[in-house]
Design an enzyme around this catalytic site. Structure first.
Site, mmCIF file in Angstrom:
data_model
loop_
_atom_site.group_PDB
_atom_site.id
_atom_site.type_symbol
_atom_site.label_atom_id
_atom_site.label_comp_id
_atom_site.label_asym_id
_atom_site.label_seq_id
_atom_site.Cartn_x
_atom_site.Cartn_y
_atom_site.Cartn_z
ATOM 1 N N GLY A 196 4.879 -1.454 -6.980
ATOM 2 C CA GLY A 196 6.005 -1.852 -7.822
ATOM 3 C C GLY A 196 7.321 -1.854 -7.068
ATOM 4 O O GLY A 196 7.344 -1.878 -5.840
ATOM 5 N N ASP B 294 3.318 -2.918 7.049
ATOM 6 C CA ASP B 294 2.396 -1.783 7.155
ATOM 7 C C ASP B 294 1.185 -2.240 7.966
ATOM 8 O O ASP B 294 0.068 -2.325 7.448
ATOM 9 C CB ASP B 294 1.976 -1.328 5.758
ATOM 10 C CG ASP B 294 3.176 -0.855 4.953
ATOM 11 O OD1 ASP B 294 3.714 0.204 5.279
ATOM 12 O OD2 ASP B 294 3.594 -1.562 4.023
ATOM 13 N N GLY C 110 1.005 -6.861 3.429
ATOM 14 C CA GLY C 110 2.092 -7.214 4.350
ATOM 15 C C GLY C 110 1.925 -6.557 5.713
ATOM 16 O O GLY C 110 1.424 -5.437 5.819
ATOM 17 N N ARG D 164 11.754 1.162 -0.591
ATOM 18 C CA ARG D 164 12.607 2.318 -0.281
ATOM 19 C C ARG D 164 14.029 1.899 0.126
ATOM 20 O O ARG D 164 14.937 2.723 0.077
ATOM 21 C CB ARG D 164 11.990 3.161 0.845
ATOM 22 C CG ARG D 164 10.773 3.942 0.410
ATOM 23 C CD ARG D 164 10.278 4.837 1.528
ATOM 24 N NE ARG D 164 9.126 5.632 1.115
ATOM 25 C CZ ARG D 164 7.872 5.225 1.155
ATOM 26 N NH1 ARG D 164 7.598 4.010 1.606
ATOM 27 N NH2 ARG D 164 6.893 6.001 0.753
ATOM 28 N N HIS E 271 7.101 -8.670 -1.444
ATOM 29 C CA HIS E 271 5.954 -8.734 -2.367
ATOM 30 C C HIS E 271 5.782 -10.159 -2.902
ATOM 31 O O HIS E 271 4.663 -10.659 -3.009
ATOM 32 C CB HIS E 271 6.190 -7.818 -3.576
ATOM 33 C CG HIS E 271 6.235 -6.361 -3.261
ATOM 34 N ND1 HIS E 271 7.365 -5.601 -3.432
ATOM 35 C CD2 HIS E 271 5.282 -5.517 -2.794
ATOM 36 C CE1 HIS E 271 7.107 -4.341 -3.100
ATOM 37 N NE2 HIS E 271 5.858 -4.264 -2.697
HETATM 38 O O1 PAF Z 1 1.426 -0.938 0.697
HETATM 39 C C1 PAF Z 1 1.486 -0.422 -0.443
HETATM 40 O O2 PAF Z 1 2.357 -0.728 -1.265
HETATM 41 C C2 PAF Z 1 0.446 0.611 -0.830
HETATM 42 O O3 PAF Z 1 0.096 1.396 0.260
HETATM 43 C C3 PAF Z 1 -0.805 -0.013 -1.484
HETATM 44 C C4 PAF Z 1 -1.558 -0.903 -0.528
HETATM 45 C C5 PAF Z 1 -0.391 -0.809 -2.714
HETATM 46 C C6 PAF Z 1 -1.762 1.096 -1.925
HETATM 47 O O4 PAF Z 1 -1.157 1.947 -2.847
#
Ligand code: PAF
Length: 281
Positions: A30, A151, A148, A188, A36
């Site tokens: 979220g 990460d 993404g 964040r 996103h």
């Molecule tokens: O990258 C994220 O936002 C989280 O690590 C994920 C993949 C949704 C798992 O909670």
């Protein structure tokens, strides 16, 4: 747009659409931003329906305060997704639906991918990520799932998860989306004062300069230079900088022809931890 909060409801909905159609999954926690939305748009172009999960997963937070401060605004997320497409199904379960009585991660063997960088500094983090992603993939059974590259370590670990757990899905990595000043988009970032948010471009600018140096300088020299450059700004403190093989995620000792490397960084500013990475060759 459908907003679903229980597995039973989700299963019965998926039962009505799944047969011959392609299903995409975009897992999120979220506080949605343009990063996103770029995943969601790609998923919409490549699938008939897209499930966007919104779940702040407690088992992947090694730091209680980080979990408590994690931004949450489900109504805004729903409104934003509503403007993107009517092919989206939002799955936003409460913690009790995912973990019943026991909020604990499963243990995985990610064959060393989880022992470096984020794994070294965040105990159990990737077991928590693996737990929720495995649960979502098994529940939703998407054809394609989108993550993404901000990460990047998580992306490689999720690919490994689907291999070791035999989950039939294409895991698709998507490029990092950046703020105008260069900071990698992250939920964040909302917690940063606006001046610091601009100054945080130092992270990406330093990574870009490191990439320039990669052809001629050793990993050791580059890492020392990155730490000094960023730590010279009193608002930032490097937690780690690593130059690693993109497949194994192990730190490079000596560069080898034909291998691909990336630089990975985590740095603190105020009390917010930021991560970023860049392809070096
Ligand atoms: O990258 C994220 O936002 C989280 O690590 C994920 C993949 C949704 C798992 O909670």
């Amino acid at each position: 747009m459908l907003v679903i909060t229980t597995n039973t409801e989700l299963n019965s909905f998926l039962g009505t659409i799944k047969k011959k159609l392609n299903l995409g999954l975009v897992p999120t926690m979220g506080a949605l931003h343009s990063g996103h939305i770029s995943l969601v748009k790609k998923a919409i172009n490549e699938n008939d329906y897209v499930v966007v999960s919104i779940f702040v997963n407690p088992t992947q937070f090694n730091n209680k305060e980080d979990l408590e401060k994690y931004p949450q605004n489900l109504d805004e997320d729903i409104n934003l997704l509503y403007t993107v497409s009517d092919k989206i199904i939002i799955y936003a379960p409460p913690v009790s639906e995912v973990y019943q009585n026991k909020i604990a991660p499963k243990k995985f063997n990610f064959q060393g991918l989880d022992l470096v960088m984020e794994g070294e500094f965040r105990d159990d983090h990737f077991d928590g990520v693996g737990t929720i992603v495995e649960m979502l993939l098994n529940l939703i059974k998407p054809n394609n799932a989108y993550f993404g590259e901000k990460d990047f370590q998580q992306l490689q670990i999720i690919k490994k998860l689907t291999e070791i757990q035999n989950i039939p899905v294409n895991i698709i990595g998507c490029p990092i989306v950046r703020e105008p000043h260069g900071l990698a988009m992250s939920s964040r970032n909302e917690r940063l004062p606006s001046q610091i948010r601009k100054e945080a471009s130092i992270i990406y600018n330093t990574l870009k300069a490191a990439k320039e140096k990669f052809g001629t300088k050793s990993a050791k020299v580059i890492k020392e230079w990155v730490i000094k450059t960023i730590n010279d700004n009193p608002n930032f403190k490097v937690e780690y900088i690593e130059i690693s093989d993109v497949q194994t995620l192990q730190p490079v000792i000596r560069k080898q022809k034909g291998k691909k490397y990336r630089a990975f960084i985590a740095a603190y500013t105020v009390d917010v931890r930021l991560i970023d990475n860049i392809a070096l060759n």
